[in-house]
Design a protein around this motif. Structure first.
Motif, short mmCIF file in Angstrom:
data_model
loop_
_atom_site.label_atom_id
_atom_site.label_comp_id
_atom_site.label_asym_id
_atom_site.label_seq_id
_atom_site.Cartn_x
_atom_site.Cartn_y
_atom_site.Cartn_z
N THR A 49 0.84 -1.29 -0.11
CA THR A 49 0.01 -0.02 -0.19
C THR A 49 0.84 1.26 -0.03
O THR A 49 2.04 1.30 0.44
N ILE A 50 0.27 2.37 -0.39
CA ILE A 50 1.18 3.50 -0.27
C ILE A 50 -0.20 4.90 -0.06
O ILE A 50 -1.22 4.86 -0.54
N ASP A 51 0.23 5.47 0.94
CA ASP A 51 -0.64 6.53 1.37
C ASP A 51 -0.45 7.83 0.60
O ASP A 51 0.55 7.87 0.03
N PRO A 52 -1.37 8.72 0.95
CA PRO A 52 -1.16 9.88 0.07
C PRO A 52 0.14 10.90 0.33
O PRO A 52 0.52 11.70 -0.47
N TYR A 53 0.81 10.40 1.44
CA TYR A 53 2.03 11.22 1.76
C TYR A 53 3.17 10.36 0.90
O TYR A 53 4.30 10.74 1.12
N GLY A 54 2.87 9.11 0.22
CA GLY A 54 3.85 8.23 -0.41
C GLY A 54 4.42 7.40 0.44
O GLY A 54 5.43 6.69 -0.05
N ILE A 55 4.02 7.24 1.72
CA ILE A 55 4.71 6.05 2.73
C ILE A 55 4.08 4.84 2.10
O ILE A 55 2.86 4.54 1.97
N SER A 56 4.97 3.82 1.97
CA SER A 56 4.75 2.50 1.57
C SER A 56 4.84 1.36 2.50
O SER A 56 5.71 1.58 3.50
N ARG A 57 3.99 0.49 2.54
CA ARG A 57 4.14 -0.78 3.36
C ARG A 57 3.98 -1.94 2.46
O ARG A 57 3.24 -2.10 1.43
N TYR A 58 4.57 -3.13 2.91
CA TYR A 58 4.65 -4.20 2.07
C TYR A 58 4.33 -5.41 3.04
O TYR A 58 4.68 -5.62 4.17
N ALA A 59 3.82 -6.40 2.26
CA ALA A 59 3.68 -7.72 2.92
C ALA A 59 5.14 -8.35 3.15
O ALA A 59 5.87 -8.09 2.27
N ASP A 60 5.23 -9.12 4.19
CA ASP A 60 6.57 -9.59 4.49
C ASP A 60 6.93 -10.68 3.27
O ASP A 60 8.07 -10.55 2.86
N SER A 61 6.17 -11.20 2.57
CA SER A 61 6.32 -12.16 1.44
C SER A 61 6.86 -11.41 0.25
O SER A 61 7.72 -12.13 -0.54
N VAL A 62 6.91 -9.97 0.28
CA VAL A 62 7.27 -9.41 -1.07
C VAL A 62 8.36 -8.33 -0.46
O VAL A 62 8.96 -7.67 -1.48
N LYS A 63 8.61 -8.03 0.75
CA LYS A 63 9.50 -7.11 0.71
C LYS A 63 10.79 -7.33 0.45
O LYS A 63 11.38 -8.50 0.57
N GLY A 64 11.51 -6.33 -0.21
CA GLY A 64 12.81 -6.45 -0.95
C GLY A 64 12.76 -6.87 -2.18
O GLY A 64 13.73 -6.91 -2.93
N ARG A 65 11.43 -7.46 -2.63
CA ARG A 65 11.35 -7.80 -4.08
C ARG A 65 10.57 -6.84 -5.01
O ARG A 65 10.73 -6.57 -6.07
N PHE A 66 9.28 -6.35 -4.24
CA PHE A 66 8.32 -5.62 -4.88
C PHE A 66 8.61 -3.95 -4.35
O PHE A 66 9.02 -3.74 -3.23
N ALA A 67 8.31 -3.32 -5.37
CA ALA A 67 7.88 -1.72 -4.97
C ALA A 67 7.05 -0.98 -5.47
O ALA A 67 6.66 -1.31 -6.70
N ILE A 68 6.03 -0.43 -4.68
CA ILE A 68 4.98 0.36 -4.93
C ILE A 68 5.32 1.76 -5.20
O ILE A 68 6.08 2.28 -4.37
N SER A 69 5.04 2.29 -6.32
CA SER A 69 5.08 3.74 -6.58
C SER A 69 3.78 4.31 -7.05
O SER A 69 2.84 3.76 -7.59
N LYS A 70 3.66 5.68 -7.28
CA LYS A 70 2.60 6.31 -7.92
C LYS A 70 3.08 7.56 -8.52
O LYS A 70 3.98 8.41 -8.35
N ASP A 71 2.07 8.03 -9.54
CA ASP A 71 2.36 9.46 -10.08
C ASP A 71 1.13 9.83 -9.82
O ASP A 71 0.02 9.75 -10.59
#
Length: 121
Positions: A49-71
């Motif tokens: 997930t990524i909040d309006p401030y751009g702070i992202s959180r990840y499930a443990d299973s994908v940490k270090g492999r996936f990256a969420i971002s937004k435009d």
């Protein structure tokens, strides 16, 4: 309002994919956005997930492999997926929530895209 995902496909283990989600009728700077996935026979689960401030959180299973971002200007959400594993195979959905907090579970979201399939072999 509408969320439309794209970018899914078939990839070998260890490969990469980049998912996109275009939101019509949303203000990404005021919405919590998230990626979720559902494998056959399993419940839908949170990925990132990524909040309006751009702070992202990840499930443990994908940490270090996936990256969420937004435009925000382009109303587009992304999920860069690297080092894909067989267990990442699932239908991937983007979701939106008009709050500043981003719950990790899918039950907290009411707006969903149609999904894009990711298959890792």
């Amino acid at each position: 309002v509408q969320l439309v995902e794209s970018g899914g496909g078939s990839v070998q283990a260890g490969g990469s994919l980049r998912l996109s989600c275009v939101g019509s009728g949303y203000n990404f700077s005021m919405h919590c956005m998230g990626w979720f996935r559902q494998a056959p026979g399993k419940e839908r689960e949170g990925v990132a997930t990524i909040d309006p401030y751009g702070i992202s959180r990840y499930a443990d299973s994908v940490k270090g492999r996936f990256a969420i971002s937004k435009d925000n200007a382009g109303n587009t959400l992304y999920l860069q997926m690297n080092a894909l594993k067989f267990e990442d195979t699932a239908m991937y959905y983007c979701a939106a929530r008009s709050t500043y907090d981003c719950p990790p579970s899918p039950g907290g979201y009411k707006d969903w895209g149609q999904g894009t399939q990711v298959t890792v072999s």
